[in-house]
Design a protein around this motif. Structure first.
Motif, PDB file in Angstrom:
ATOM      1  N   GLY A 183       0.808  -1.224   0.000  1.00 60.03           N
ATOM      2  CA  GLY A 183       0.000   0.000   0.000  1.00 60.03           C
ATOM      3  C   GLY A 183       0.838   1.268   0.000  1.00 60.03           C
ATOM      4  O   GLY A 183       0.320   2.347   0.353  1.00 60.03           O
ATOM      5  N   GLY A 184       2.125   1.159  -0.349  1.00 56.65           N
ATOM      6  CA  GLY A 184       2.969   2.349  -0.405  1.00 56.65           C
ATOM      7  C   GLY A 184       3.342   2.915   0.950  1.00 56.65           C
ATOM      8  O   GLY A 184       3.773   4.067   1.045  1.00 56.65           O
ATOM      9  N   VAL A 224       2.609  -1.683  15.656  1.00 54.06           N
ATOM     10  CA  VAL A 224       1.290  -2.326  15.531  1.00 54.06           C
ATOM     11  C   VAL A 224       0.194  -1.375  15.984  1.00 54.06           C
ATOM     12  O   VAL A 224      -0.831  -1.204  15.314  1.00 54.06           O
ATOM     13  CB  VAL A 224       1.250  -3.636  16.342  1.00 54.06           C
ATOM     14  N   ALA A 225       0.423  -0.714  17.121  1.00 56.08           N
ATOM     15  CA  ALA A 225      -0.576   0.236  17.625  1.00 56.08           C
ATOM     16  C   ALA A 225      -0.721   1.434  16.692  1.00 56.08           C
ATOM     17  O   ALA A 225      -1.837   1.924  16.449  1.00 56.08           O
ATOM     18  CB  ALA A 225      -0.175   0.705  19.028  1.00 56.08           C
ATOM     19  N   ALA A 232      -4.056   2.831  14.739  1.00 60.00           N
ATOM     20  CA  ALA A 232      -4.574   4.152  15.088  1.00 60.00           C
ATOM     21  C   ALA A 232      -4.588   5.103  13.895  1.00 60.00           C
ATOM     22  O   ALA A 232      -5.439   6.006  13.830  1.00 60.00           O
ATOM     23  CB  ALA A 232      -3.741   4.753  16.219  1.00 60.00           C
ATOM     24  N   ALA A 233      -3.653   4.939  12.982  1.00 57.71           N
ATOM     25  CA  ALA A 233      -3.561   5.855  11.831  1.00 57.71           C
ATOM     26  C   ALA A 233      -3.640   5.047  10.537  1.00 57.71           C
ATOM     27  O   ALA A 233      -2.667   4.893   9.808  1.00 57.71           O
ATOM     28  CB  ALA A 233      -2.256   6.650  11.900  1.00 57.71           C
ATOM     29  N   ARG A 234      -4.830   4.520  10.265  1.00 52.33           N
ATOM     30  CA  ARG A 234      -5.001   3.626   9.120  1.00 52.33           C
ATOM     31  C   ARG A 234      -4.805   4.344   7.779  1.00 52.33           C
ATOM     32  O   ARG A 234      -4.445   3.726   6.790  1.00 52.33           O
ATOM     33  CB  ARG A 234      -6.378   2.974   9.168  1.00 52.33           C
ATOM     34  N   GLY A 235      -5.037   5.615   7.725  1.00 55.21           N
ATOM     35  CA  GLY A 235      -4.887   6.332   6.461  1.00 55.21           C
ATOM     36  C   GLY A 235      -3.500   6.875   6.234  1.00 55.21           C
ATOM     37  O   GLY A 235      -3.208   7.443   5.173  1.00 55.21           O
ATOM     38  N   ALA A 236      -2.602   6.689   7.182  1.00 53.76           N
ATOM     39  CA  ALA A 236      -1.249   7.230   7.056  1.00 53.76           C
ATOM     40  C   ALA A 236      -0.388   6.354   6.154  1.00 53.76           C
ATOM     41  O   ALA A 236      -0.646   5.162   5.975  1.00 53.76           O
ATOM     42  CB  ALA A 236      -0.611   7.348   8.436  1.00 53.76           C
ATOM     43  N   ALA A 287       3.211   9.475  12.835  1.00 51.21           N
ATOM     44  CA  ALA A 287       2.566   8.977  11.620  1.00 51.21           C
ATOM     45  C   ALA A 287       2.068  10.158  10.827  1.00 51.21           C
ATOM     46  O   ALA A 287       1.597  11.152  11.393  1.00 51.21           O
ATOM     47  CB  ALA A 287       1.430   8.038  11.969  1.00 51.21           C
ATOM     48  N   SER A 288       2.176  10.074   9.509  1.00 54.57           N
ATOM     49  CA  SER A 288       1.690  11.151   8.646  1.00 54.57           C
ATOM     50  C   SER A 288       1.129  10.551   7.379  1.00 54.57           C
ATOM     51  O   SER A 288       1.352   9.374   7.050  1.00 54.57           O
ATOM     52  CB  SER A 288       2.843  12.117   8.306  1.00 54.57           C
TER      53      SER A 288
END
Length: 270
Positions: free
Chosen positions: A225-226, A245-246, A250-254, A267-268
């Motif tokens: 997924g890049g 893992v956490a 928590a940041a599925r779209g990052a 995360a970004s």
């Protein structure tokens, strides 16, 4: 007139039992007739028996055909074939089984077949040698020309294959200009990469496609997924794995994750 008593007195009474005759005496050898009375004689007899049995045992093991190598078997192979292992062992067929140097044969196997991580050479009496092997498993793979070199969890390059093994991430060693190459060496840098991948839980490990090593303190993971994970050094690996893992949950779209400092992850989206 003599009565019965008088008549009986004149009769000579015969002894009962078989008739007596000349006795036959058995002449035993003198050494058997001589009792073993002294400790020295007992010890001498014991020593004679020990020598006799020892000589027979040595002959049975080395000189007879009872315990000679007739068959060689290989067990535990997965990628290698049993025939490959048996051929590389070069076992001394028809030699006394007791004389086989198992350590030498194990070393010969590891030298001839680097895919073998460990091997145990076992004598199976009376005629068989069993080669119990444990093969290396690829943790990463490095591109080498048009082929791939498999790298195990110890950072050892052990085999070259035509295609990238399924589920095995590609390792990129971008350390040619890094001071880490001179300080740590290429083998230790490879071990750092395999240690990082080995710390990952299965849920993350299956998504890893590439591992890039720029220096000892700069290991980066490329996920499906890049997504990119900045891991940093191999230190605190277990803690970094938990934080990652956490962070992924928590940041599925990052698409960019940084766990180089596990106490301050980031995360970004890009």
């Amino acid at each position: 007139m003599a009565g019965p008593r008088t008549a009986q007195r004149g009769v000579k009474k015969r002894p009962s039992g078989p008739p007596s005759g000349p006795r036959t005496q058995v002449r035993w050898p003198r050494w058997l007739r001589t009792p073993v009375r002294t400790p020295r004689r007992r010890l001498a007899l014991v020593l004679v028996l020990v020598v006799l049995f020892g000589g027979f045992g040595a002959w049975a093991l080395y000189g007879s055909d009872w315990f000679r190598v007739r068959q060689v078997k290989a067990a535990g192979t997965r990628v290698l074939t049993p025939d490959e292992v048996v051929a590389a062992a070069r076992a001394p067929v028809d030699a006394p089984l007791v004389s086989v140097d198992t350590d030498e044969m194990a070393g010969r196997l590891r030298a001839a077949l680097p895919r073998i991580k460990a091997v145990e050479v076992v004598r199976s009496w009376p005629h068989t040698i069993v080669l119990k092997v444990v093969e290396r498993t690829p943790e990463l793979a490095m591109r080498s020309g048009g082929k791939y070199s498999e790298v195990d969890d110890e950072g050892v390059r052990f085999a070259t294959v035509r295609t990238l093994p399924k589920g095995v991430p590609l390792l990129e060693m971008a350390v040619s200009d890094s001071p880490s190459l001179h300080r740590f060496g290429i083998d230790r840098l490879r071990r750092a990469a395999t240690d990082v991948v080995g710390r990952l839980p299965e849920a993350v490990h299956k998504d890893v496609r590439r591992v890039r090593v720029a220096s000892y303190d700069s290991v980066t993971l490329k996920l499906t997924g890049g997504r990119t994970v900045v891991w940093g050094s191999r230190e605190q690996g277990a803690e970094k794995a938990k934080v990652l893992v956490a962070l992924l949950k928590a940041a599925r779209g990052a698409h960019h994750f940084d766990v180089a400092v596990p106490s301050a992850p980031a995360a970004s989206g890009s």
